[in-house]
Design a protein around this motif. Structure first.
Motif, short mmCIF file in Angstrom:
data_model
loop_
_atom_site.label_atom_id
_atom_site.label_comp_id
_atom_site.label_asym_id
_atom_site.label_seq_id
_atom_site.Cartn_x
_atom_site.Cartn_y
_atom_site.Cartn_z
N GLU A 69 0.82 -1.20 0.00
CA GLU A 69 0.00 0.00 0.00
C GLU A 69 0.86 1.26 0.00
O GLU A 69 0.58 2.23 -0.71
N SER A 70 1.94 1.25 0.79
CA SER A 70 2.82 2.42 0.85
C SER A 70 3.46 2.69 -0.50
O SER A 70 3.57 3.85 -0.94
N PHE A 71 3.89 1.62 -1.19
CA PHE A 71 4.49 1.79 -2.51
C PHE A 71 3.50 2.42 -3.48
O PHE A 71 3.83 3.36 -4.22
N LEU A 72 2.27 1.90 -3.51
CA LEU A 72 1.27 2.41 -4.44
C LEU A 72 0.93 3.86 -4.14
O LEU A 72 0.74 4.68 -5.06
N CYS A 73 0.85 4.22 -2.85
CA CYS A 73 0.58 5.61 -2.49
C CYS A 73 1.71 6.52 -2.95
O CYS A 73 1.48 7.61 -3.49
#
Length: 411
Positions: free
Chosen positions: A15-19
């Motif tokens: 999720e952090s990567f996509l954000c």
């Protein structure tokens, strides 16, 4: 505030990567592409394709996790495809492809890993998984892994369509002595599946165009391709339209569309089965003064209207059957010389009524039966005065004493 900036996010690495990726993409929104040189442009296109493949793999894993958590069931959806449509607002077609990719990548780890690092596209991954899934049940897991490795190696130089056609090469490496027999059996199974999936859909847009899609087995697709190529070929076009009419090297979609119209118009009606007791041809109905150049609307027996220009074009090549009607629309009778109404009488009925004559029934005339309101067995004549168009259902009702419940085909 955008969704990826939601403070309730979990902090999970994916999720952090996509954000972060979304934040970076926002920063690129106003960066001009015209400033890239040729080499940079090529590299950016390739990099974007690899990133898209990697993101597709991440999405596929997330969809797999949603299935394991029964997110579609909790949301009250029939399946993962419907759940994806509701969650992401993609079309059903795209949602089905995403769901299929998630299932395929979960089954074949090397293919999943290659997709994750952007070595192959998502459609290549799907083609590889589909091809391996079609291998015979007697093929061992070891040989399936060999087949997967072979296709992954070929993916560097072939697109998804080419990978899907490599069945023979797979069998030639797994079992060279029986490769031809195995390929023939695989093709037979594929053709059986293709026949079951054959579809044709058409609809009229109300603006003079009929739109449609079709899915047919490859054999018939190649037949159609050759027939249209012949009709769009330079020699035929010049012969039909004169010198200078052929001004393209490869037939365009427009030219192929016109070739399809030519193909439909020229197919011999005598080679078609009867439809409603008549040749399966479209009937153009118009007043006599149309042939004298008057600008009026004509109509087809299907209920659609055509211009006087199309009517005159049809009249140049089609047969013209005169039908004389009196002021009340009656046509000359043939009395009791025939038990069944003739083809010309059917034409007259279709011209006059167009569809089933029971109230509210819209079954077109060419699919209807001709019924004797005054039964032939009781002295009724075979004439236009003693005839009505009835669809098969209402014809059955009429012969069942007008009791719908007594008609055995009622559903």
């Amino acid at each position: 505030m955008t969704k990826h900036q939601d403070p309730t996010r979990s902090g999970h690495p994916i999720e952090s990567f996509l954000c972060s990726a979304l934040d970076d993409l926002e920063g690129l929104a106003d960066v001009p592409a015209w400033s890239m040189d040729e080499a940079t442009t090529d590299r950016v296109v390739l990099l974007a394709a690899r990133v898209a493949a990697g993101v597709a793999e991440v999405e596929a894993r997330a969809i797999g996790q949603a299935v394991s958590l029964d997110r579609p069931g909790i949301a009250g959806c029939r399946g993962v495809t419907q759940w994806l449509r509701q969650l992401t607002n993609v079309t059903g077609r795209l949602a089905a492809r995403k769901a299929a990719l998630a299932s395929s990548l979960a089954a074949w780890e090397p293919t999943r890993a290659a997709t994750a690092r952007g070595a192959i596209h998502a459609e290549q991954a799907q083609a590889i998984a589909d091809k391996i899934a079609l291998l015979d049940d007697d093929v061992t897991d070891h040989d399936k892994q060999r087949a997967e490795a072979f296709l992954l190696g070929e993916a560097a130089d072939h697109d998804a369509d080419a990978l899907g056609r490599m069945g023979h090469e797979i069998y030639a490496r797994l079992d060279p002595d029986c490769a031809d027999a195995r390929e023939a059996e695989a093709l037979a199974r594929a053709e059986a599946r293709a026949r079951k999936r054959t579809r044709l859909r058409m609809y009229d847009d109300g603006e003079g165009l009929t739109h449609g899609t079709f899915v047919i087995p490859t054999l018939y697709g190649e037949m159609l391709r050759k027939a249209l190529a012949a009709l769009a070929a330079p020699k035929h076009v010049r012969a039909e339209q004169g010198a200078g009419s052929y001004d393209w090297e490869t037939p365009t979609p427009e030219k192929l569309g016109k070739a399809l119209c030519d193909y439909v118009a020229r197919f011999p009606a005598s080679k078609l089965p009867k439809l409603g007791g008549l040749n399966a041809t479209v009937i153009a109905i118009g007043d006599a003064d149309l042939l004298e150049g008057k600008v009026k609307v004509a109509r087809l027996d299907t209920g659609h209207k055509i211009s006087h220009l199309d009517y005159l074009r049809l009249a140049c090549e089609a047969g013209i059957i005169p039908i004389w009607m009196n002021a009340t629309g009656d046509v000359v009778s043939m009395g009791r010389r025939h038990r069944f109404h003739t083809a010309r009488q059917r034409l007259a009925l279709i011209a006059r009524h167009q569809h089933c004559q029971r109230n509210g029934c819209t079954v077109p005339g060419y699919l209807c039966h001709v019924h004797h309101p005054h039964p032939w067995s009781e002295g009724g004549e075979t004439s236009l005065r003693n005839a009505e168009l009835l669809c098969p259902f209402h014809h059955g009702v009429a012969h069942a004493g007008h009791a719908v419940e007594a008609y055995p085909m009622r559903t």
